[in-house]
Scaffold this motif. Sequence first.
Motif, mmCIF file in Angstrom:
data_model
loop_
_atom_site.group_PDB
_atom_site.id
_atom_site.type_symbol
_atom_site.label_atom_id
_atom_site.label_comp_id
_atom_site.label_asym_id
_atom_site.label_seq_id
_atom_site.Cartn_x
_atom_site.Cartn_y
_atom_site.Cartn_z
ATOM 1 N N THR A 133 0.845 -1.190 0.000
ATOM 2 C CA THR A 133 0.000 0.000 0.000
ATOM 3 C C THR A 133 0.880 1.240 0.000
ATOM 4 O OG1 THR A 133 -1.937 1.036 1.012
ATOM 5 C CG2 THR A 133 -0.261 0.236 2.516
ATOM 6 N N ILE A 156 -7.287 -4.426 0.423
ATOM 7 C CA ILE A 156 -7.539 -5.044 1.731
ATOM 8 C C ILE A 156 -9.028 -5.349 1.913
ATOM 9 C CG2 ILE A 156 -7.774 -2.851 2.992
ATOM 10 C CD1 ILE A 156 -6.103 -6.035 4.385
ATOM 11 N N THR A 157 -9.896 -4.498 1.397
ATOM 12 C CA THR A 157 -11.330 -4.757 1.567
ATOM 13 C C THR A 157 -11.705 -6.099 0.943
ATOM 14 O OG1 THR A 157 -11.740 -2.392 1.564
ATOM 15 C CG2 THR A 157 -13.644 -3.797 1.220
ATOM 16 N N THR A 161 -20.544 1.274 3.118
ATOM 17 C CA THR A 161 -19.692 2.165 2.336
ATOM 18 C C THR A 161 -18.315 2.208 2.983
ATOM 19 O OG1 THR A 161 -19.272 4.498 1.752
ATOM 20 C CG2 THR A 161 -20.894 4.105 3.481
ATOM 21 N N GLU A 189 -13.252 5.890 1.594
ATOM 22 C CA GLU A 189 -12.968 7.320 1.638
ATOM 23 C C GLU A 189 -14.133 7.990 2.352
ATOM 24 O OE1 GLU A 189 -13.499 9.221 -2.231
ATOM 25 O OE2 GLU A 189 -14.174 7.298 -2.989
ATOM 26 N N THR A 201 -5.707 -0.550 5.298
ATOM 27 C CA THR A 201 -4.943 -1.765 5.020
ATOM 28 C C THR A 201 -4.226 -2.201 6.290
ATOM 29 O OG1 THR A 201 -4.581 -0.954 2.779
ATOM 30 C CG2 THR A 201 -3.156 -2.747 3.523
ATOM 31 N N GLU A 202 -3.695 -1.237 7.010
ATOM 32 C CA GLU A 202 -2.902 -1.498 8.204
ATOM 33 C C GLU A 202 -3.721 -2.058 9.354
ATOM 34 O OE1 GLU A 202 -2.967 1.251 6.400
ATOM 35 O OE2 GLU A 202 -0.992 2.146 6.153
ATOM 36 N N THR A 218 -2.704 7.216 12.325
ATOM 37 C CA THR A 218 -3.449 6.701 11.172
ATOM 38 C C THR A 218 -3.159 7.449 9.873
ATOM 39 O OG1 THR A 218 -5.280 8.238 11.489
ATOM 40 C CG2 THR A 218 -5.387 6.162 12.707
HETATM 41 C C1 6R9 Z 1 -10.215 0.054 3.897
HETATM 42 C C2 6R9 Z 1 -9.378 0.969 3.073
HETATM 43 C C3 6R9 Z 1 -7.278 3.734 4.015
HETATM 44 C C4 6R9 Z 1 -7.642 5.201 3.984
HETATM 45 C C5 6R9 Z 1 -7.909 5.758 5.351
HETATM 46 C C6 6R9 Z 1 -8.870 6.891 5.029
HETATM 47 C C7 6R9 Z 1 -9.685 6.352 3.893
HETATM 48 C C8 6R9 Z 1 -11.234 4.400 4.306
HETATM 49 C C9 6R9 Z 1 -13.004 5.404 5.066
HETATM 50 C C10 6R9 Z 1 -12.014 6.373 4.821
HETATM 51 C C11 6R9 Z 1 -13.417 8.025 5.552
HETATM 52 C C12 6R9 Z 1 -14.279 5.851 5.568
HETATM 53 N N1 6R9 Z 1 -10.939 5.712 4.340
HETATM 54 N N2 6R9 Z 1 -12.493 4.203 4.736
HETATM 55 N N3 6R9 Z 1 -12.213 7.678 5.069
HETATM 56 N N4 6R9 Z 1 -14.417 7.173 5.804
HETATM 57 N N5 6R9 Z 1 -15.291 5.006 5.815
HETATM 58 O O1 6R9 Z 1 -9.890 1.762 2.322
HETATM 59 O O2 6R9 Z 1 -8.029 0.849 3.235
HETATM 60 O O3 6R9 Z 1 -6.951 1.420 1.012
HETATM 61 O O4 6R9 Z 1 -5.625 1.318 3.165
HETATM 62 O O5 6R9 Z 1 -7.213 3.197 2.704
HETATM 63 O O6 6R9 Z 1 -8.857 5.380 3.253
HETATM 64 O O7 6R9 Z 1 -8.153 8.021 4.599
HETATM 65 O O8 6R9 Z 1 -6.708 6.187 5.950
HETATM 66 P P1 6R9 Z 1 -6.897 1.666 2.481
#
Ligand code: 6R9
Length: 647
Positions: free
Chosen positions: A262, A308-309, A383, A386, A414-415, A497
């Motif tokens: 990542t 990761i999802t 959802t 992001e 991912t972490e 984070t």
């Molecule tokens: C699972 C995933 C992580 C980054 C994270 C954040 C953003 C993910 C979010 C969200 C707001 C949510 N992020 N889910 N921001 N609301 N429900 O996406 O992992 O690809 O590692 O991204 O995505 O900024 O730090 P990854």
Amino acid sequence: MSEQLVFQPSAAAIARTHVTKTQYESMYARSVSDPNGFWAEQAKRLDWVQFPTKIKNTSFAYPDVSIKWFEDGVLNVSYNCLDRHLETRGDQTAIVWEGDTPGTDGKATYRELHDRVCRFANVLKANGVKKGDRVTIYMPMVIDTAVAMLACTRIGAVHSVIFGGFSPDSIAGRVIDCGSKIILTADEGRRGGKTIALKKNVDEALAKTEGVEKVIVVKVTGNPVNMVEGRDIWYHDAVATVDADCPPEPMNAEDPLFILYTSGSTGKPKGVLHTTGGYLVYGSLTHQLSFDYRNGEVYWCTADVGWITGHTYIVYGPLANGATTLMFEGVPTYPDASRFWQVVEKHNVNIFHTAPTAIRSLMGAGSEYADKYPMPSLRLLGTVGEPINPEAWTWYRTHVGKDRCEIVDCWWQTETGGHMIAPFPGAIATKPGSATVPFFGVQPVVLSPEGRIQEQTKAEGVLAIKDSWPGQMRSIYGDHQRFVETYFTQYKGYYFTGDGCRRDEDGYYWITGRVDDVLNVSGHRLGTAEVESALVSHPKVSEAAVVGYPHDLKGQGIYCYVTLMAGEAGDDALKAELRTWVRKEIGPIATPDLIQFAPGLPKTRSGKIMRRILRKVAENDFGTLGDTSTLADPAVVNDLIENRQNR
Ligand code: 6R9
């Protein structure tokens, strides 16, 4: 409750929930005050060869960061995802597959999946793969990809899945970093009516790397591909000669399970390392509770397994829970913007989980596509990926959920291995745009940029986590020091984070996005440094700075400031050339949206690029540039504003 709209859980959600509001509160309190007791109990959800007696052994103290969960436990992931279900639900569908082309589909029951995984595992063994070896998987969204992942876990090999949209250079970098000697791929993938030349990309990657001895190729489209004698093997040939019996390898809970690369704010992508026991306990528990999953329900997460999802919420969490999980090969808008809704009705999907970027693009295509489909089977919408803007959240609830489905916004990374902040659907009221409250064992803290902890409920700052949870990454593959430096140095004693957040007076968390140099483009993480280094590797580019800017569909777009070598002309042809260049270097997700040729970049006298200014110009918000007194050459800024691209 305060702050705009609040949706209480529906009567139906409350009636069926695994966890009521009172239970959430008491269980959360216990998960924090007595993590050993709490997680020992949760670990019982898995089948262990040897149940752990040691539960939590973790420290965030710099520089001796160390994370171990269930460390004397022994188990096997594929056993937990397959074998243990055979008696009770061998004939239940484990994976439903829906192809890119409407009308193409398939499925595998738990028994069939078990059989396929054992055979694939034997193919790996026959090709020399042993416990602890790294196996690269570069495959499309077909059932065999899940089979390949589970086959690795069956024999204790460590998989590294690379998203099919990444370029040969990206594959090469990842293969070298983890020292993988074998790659599992397919002839081609299919997406949105197009084919993706997976095998060809692997061939190009291997022209740049040494050490890969075997490439196993699954036939997906059947179009001709180049096969290298002595190195490349058709999977269908290899599987014809192996046994169906493959006993699961007993693994220590802290043995590596997989690596997933990542983007971070600096350098090349990091190999995030997850281990066996904690990841599976956490992934299966969050899958069950965040979606309030019940036996027999059809669950569909639209992510790609390259992220990761896809790992946690298409493959491992659902299968560990004996769920029916749907894998979709296609895209939301092919053949048109009703595809998702057709698939929901076709397979009677109960739980649907997608990303804000997809929701926004479907909203943009017009509500009529969703309105045409009543989707009576649906009860919950997820959802992830992001921040979701309240408008898209509300559209999702009204037009897809018909005002009857719970919306579950899951914040994690991912972490983190699994959900960290998300509403328990029958327990927690939701607010559009907030991921709401922490999962069991997760202790979020809001810090000021200087690292002061914000004790009051209502607060704003950066989001950090106070103590470990079982799904947490254990290290960066091959570079523990980088792991410590990346996550535990900026705010000592906490896991940082990289996200900013606001906590409202009800204790709800609102994630505001990355505070570091990581972009989130359509839910995909991308380091600005990666795009910059791709740009400066072009012979005509002398310097580049990349920032994000608000983009209606993608969330963030990629804005590139490029300084050319003396004598080069910045014209549209060169812009097109640079776009193609970056796509080729990293992959299509990194394609620049806007390129501005700049004679100079704004720098401090010590030579640091002032990204704050570049961000403001990219956001078309140059009225408030803030303090520019440290600029070495203030004239640069006027030129940037004059030639800005986002108007
Ligand atoms: C699972 C995933 C992580 C980054 C994270 C954040 C953003 C993910 C979010 C969200 C707001 C949510 N992020 N889910 N921001 N609301 N429900 O996406 O992992 O690809 O590692 O991204 O995505 O900024 O730090 P990854």
